[in-house]
Scaffold this active site. Structure first.
Site, mmCIF file in Angstrom:
data_model
loop_
_atom_site.group_PDB
_atom_site.id
_atom_site.type_symbol
_atom_site.label_atom_id
_atom_site.label_comp_id
_atom_site.label_asym_id
_atom_site.label_seq_id
_atom_site.Cartn_x
_atom_site.Cartn_y
_atom_site.Cartn_z
ATOM 1 N N GLU A 1 -2.891 -1.741 6.686
ATOM 2 C CA GLU A 1 -4.439 -1.755 6.468
ATOM 3 C C GLU A 1 -4.931 -3.135 5.735
ATOM 4 O OE1 GLU A 1 -5.497 2.618 5.171
ATOM 5 O OE2 GLU A 1 -3.628 2.215 4.644
ATOM 6 N N ARG B 1 -11.407 -2.556 0.011
ATOM 7 C CA ARG B 1 -11.557 -1.196 0.840
ATOM 8 C C ARG B 1 -12.642 -0.240 0.223
ATOM 9 N NH1 ARG B 1 -8.050 3.958 -0.318
ATOM 10 N NH2 ARG B 1 -8.617 5.067 1.606
ATOM 11 N N ASN C 1 -8.070 -2.760 -3.592
ATOM 12 C CA ASN C 1 -8.383 -1.307 -3.082
ATOM 13 C C ASN C 1 -8.557 -0.732 -4.652
ATOM 14 O OD1 ASN C 1 -8.176 1.490 -2.595
ATOM 15 N ND2 ASN C 1 -6.292 1.436 -1.410
#
Ligand code: ADP
Length: 400
Positions: free
Chosen positions: A386, A90, A7
């Protein structure tokens, strides 16, 4: 198969290495203050830790830190980098282009970069992260991108269009996109699993309440509406963001104070919400503590947050034509049982009934149902994950 989940932000890069045989996290960490001075944190699942100030001028140098930590003698979790089979990234904004996760190619990178006007703080950073990853891990390790917006791509036009002149949709793709899609997708699927039902038969409202918050209406596994909009500013009040307001408030304050669009952007995104109302903090814990010691503005901030949640759940119950389950997730949703209690008690008209004791105990990573057997609507607390969705998508795409 071991998958590295990334991320990447403009000055930070979080990572997690996941072993897909049992979906366990082997190690995770964060490269902070990239391009400033640099701080690196790494923890393994068996409790080994490494933390240090290390200069990281760019994302490539940050990846070098991650790479070294993963194979390090003391804090490493793999013998060789070749054990990393794939990497999942992400990405915040996939626009109307990316309705699903996909394999990274040069064309995909360019398209993500092309969507930067819609996510100027995020997409350029993701692209830097992806390119740095290719530099460090090489082209042979497959990379996959998973978009925050994809899960919301099933929204009907009626829900995603804004009533501004149509030409701005055509010219600039101005519309509602929604965010936190990976989280809403994870908790709604998990909710169906916990209910022992097919998601196709369920109407679910998912409440992702963190620093940034959004609420989503999901019918038969498909998003029909979500509270965040063109950007993550819309919807319920957040840590430092306004949530929905009359757009005239923006032009009125800008005119009165002589603020530029950029200054207004900062005011709406960084100085509003919990922080702006309470004057205490953007953090729910601090605001609750201040309210308990008698701070009226802190109490107002809490009352407003709960009111916003209530309003969205009510309107989404109308949109869905009923609701089978409500899910609370993310920092506030998973931990602040008092907000859940206050909101759920006001949902009695929908047939919602929660067990206050069970609710109070459902904190710090606990997962479960907080509604009673008599409740017409099941209410769950489900810790979001996530990273696991990103890892699962990455594995599925790479295997295919
Ligand atoms: P982000 O949106 O940055 O991922 P989080 O999901 O971590 O944020 O949510 C941050 C919010 O959750 C803060 O307002 C914080 O007060 C609240 N929160 C996080 N952990 C706890 C906890 N253990 N107890 C109470 N509140 C918490």
């Amino acid at each position: 198969m071991k998958i590295l989940v990334i991320n990447a932000g403009s000055s930070s890069m979080k990572y997690q290495l996941i072993d897909m045989t049992d979906e366990s996290t082997l190690a995770k960490g964060n490269c902070e203050r990239i391009g400033i001075d640099g701080h690196f944190k790494h923890t393994t699942s068996d409790g080994r830790k490494y933390e240090a100030d290390v200069t990281m001028d760019n994302h490539t140098q940050a990846f070098m830190q991650i790479k070294n930590a993963l194979v390090d003698e003391k804090v490493g979790v793999i013998k060789d980098l070749s054990e990393v089979s794939a990497i999942g990234h992400r990405v915040v904004q996939g626009g109307s282009i990316f309705k699903k996760s996909c394999l990274v190619t040069e064309d995909v990178i360019e398209k993500i970069e092309g969507l930067s006007p819609l996510a100027p703080l995020h997409n350029p950073a993701h692209v830097q992260g992806i390119r740095a990853c290719i530099d460090v891990f090489g082209k042979d390790v497959p990379e996959v991108v998973v978009f925050d917006t994809s899960f919301h791509s099933t929204m009907p036009e009626t829900a995603y269009m804004y009533a501004v002149p149509y030409e701005y949709y055509e010219k600039y793709a101005v519309r509602r996109y929604g965010f936190h899609g990976t989280s809403h997708r994870y908790v709604s699927a998990r909710c169906a699993e916990l209910m022992g039902k097919d998601i196709k038969d369920l109407k679910i409202i998912t409440c992702h309440l963190g620093n940034g918050s959004s609420i989503t209406a999901i019918d038969g596994g498909k998003v029909v509406d979500t509270s965040m909009g063109l950007t993550p500013l819309d919807g319920i009040m957040m840590g430092t963001r306004t949530g929905c307001l009359d757009p005239s408030v923006v032009t009125f304050i800008a005119e009165k104070e002589g603020f530029t669009p950029a200054e207004m952007d900062t005011l709406l995104n960084k100085k509003s919400g919990f922080l702006g109302i309470s004057g205490v903090s953007s953090d729910d814990r601090d605001v609750c503590a201040a309210a308990e010691s008698g701070n009226k503005r802190a109490q107002l901030a809490i009352d407003m947050l709960e009111y916003h949640i209530l309003k969205y759940i009510g309107s989404y119950a109308a949109v869905l034509g009923g609701v089978d389950a409500i899910v609370f997730t993310a920092g506030i949703g998973e931990n602040q049982s008092s907000h859940r209690e206050n909101v759920c008690h006001k949902l009695a008209y929908l047939g919602v009934e929660i067990n206050d004791e069970v609710n109070a105990g459902m904190i710090r990573g606990a997962e479960g149902k907080i509604s009673t057997e008599n409740s017409k609507v099941d209410v769950f607390v489900i810790p979001t994950n996530e990273e696991i969705v990103i890892a699962r998508d990455t594995m599925a795409i790479v295997n295919a």
